[in-house]
Write a protein that holds these residues in place. Structure first.
Motif, PDB file in Angstrom:
ATOM      1  N   MET A   1       0.842  -1.186   0.000  1.00  0.00           N
ATOM      2  CA  MET A   1       0.000   0.000   0.000  1.00  0.00           C
ATOM      3  C   MET A   1       0.884   1.245   0.000  1.00  0.00           C
ATOM      4  O   MET A   1       1.842   1.338   0.742  1.00  0.00           O
ATOM      5  N   LEU A   2       0.537   2.207  -0.844  1.00  0.00           N
ATOM      6  CA  LEU A   2       1.266   3.457  -0.954  1.00  0.00           C
ATOM      7  C   LEU A   2       0.873   4.373   0.198  1.00  0.00           C
ATOM      8  O   LEU A   2      -0.306   4.609   0.423  1.00  0.00           O
ATOM      9  N   LYS A   3       1.854   4.866   0.940  1.00  0.00           N
ATOM     10  CA  LYS A   3       1.566   5.771   2.062  1.00  0.00           C
ATOM     11  C   LYS A   3       2.218   7.119   1.786  1.00  0.00           C
ATOM     12  O   LYS A   3       3.400   7.189   1.496  1.00  0.00           O
ATOM     13  N   ILE A   4       1.420   8.164   1.869  1.00  0.00           N
ATOM     14  CA  ILE A   4       1.911   9.517   1.642  1.00  0.00           C
ATOM     15  C   ILE A   4       1.993  10.220   2.995  1.00  0.00           C
ATOM     16  O   ILE A   4       0.992  10.341   3.694  1.00  0.00           O
ATOM     17  N   PRO A   5       3.184  10.694   3.377  1.00  0.00           N
ATOM     18  CA  PRO A   5       3.321  11.368   4.670  1.00  0.00           C
ATOM     19  C   PRO A   5       2.663  12.750   4.651  1.00  0.00           C
ATOM     20  O   PRO A   5       2.489  13.347   3.579  1.00  0.00           O
TER      21      PRO A   5
ATOM     22  N   ARG B   1      -1.668   3.903  -9.951  1.00  0.00           N
ATOM     23  CA  ARG B   1      -2.659   3.479  -8.948  1.00  0.00           C
ATOM     24  C   ARG B   1      -3.999   4.161  -9.194  1.00  0.00           C
ATOM     25  O   ARG B   1      -5.056   3.536  -9.138  1.00  0.00           O
TER      26      ARG B   1
END
Length: 60
Positions: A1-5, A38
């Motif tokens: 899963m792509l996590k964006i801070p 995505r």
């Protein structure tokens, strides 16, 4: 899963007229490509050229 801070600091600099172009704080090409890939995977999203942005821009 792509996590964006979360964003830290000020927002990016953009041009003053529409369509806006982001001048600073651009993502690394690999991250930008992964984000677009995505987004275009969703079944209700179509990939097409933008009708209002710069040449080569894609629309959702």
């Amino acid at each position: 899963m792509l996590k964006i801070p979360p964003r830290i600091g000020p927002g990016p600099v953009t041009t003053p007229c529409a369509p806006h172009t982001q001048i600073s704080q651009n993502p690394e090409p690999e991250f930008h490509r992964a984000f677009k890939d995505r987004a275009f995977e969703f079944p209700f999203v179509t990939r097409q050229p933008s009708r209002i942005s710069v040449p080569g821009a894609e629309a959702l």
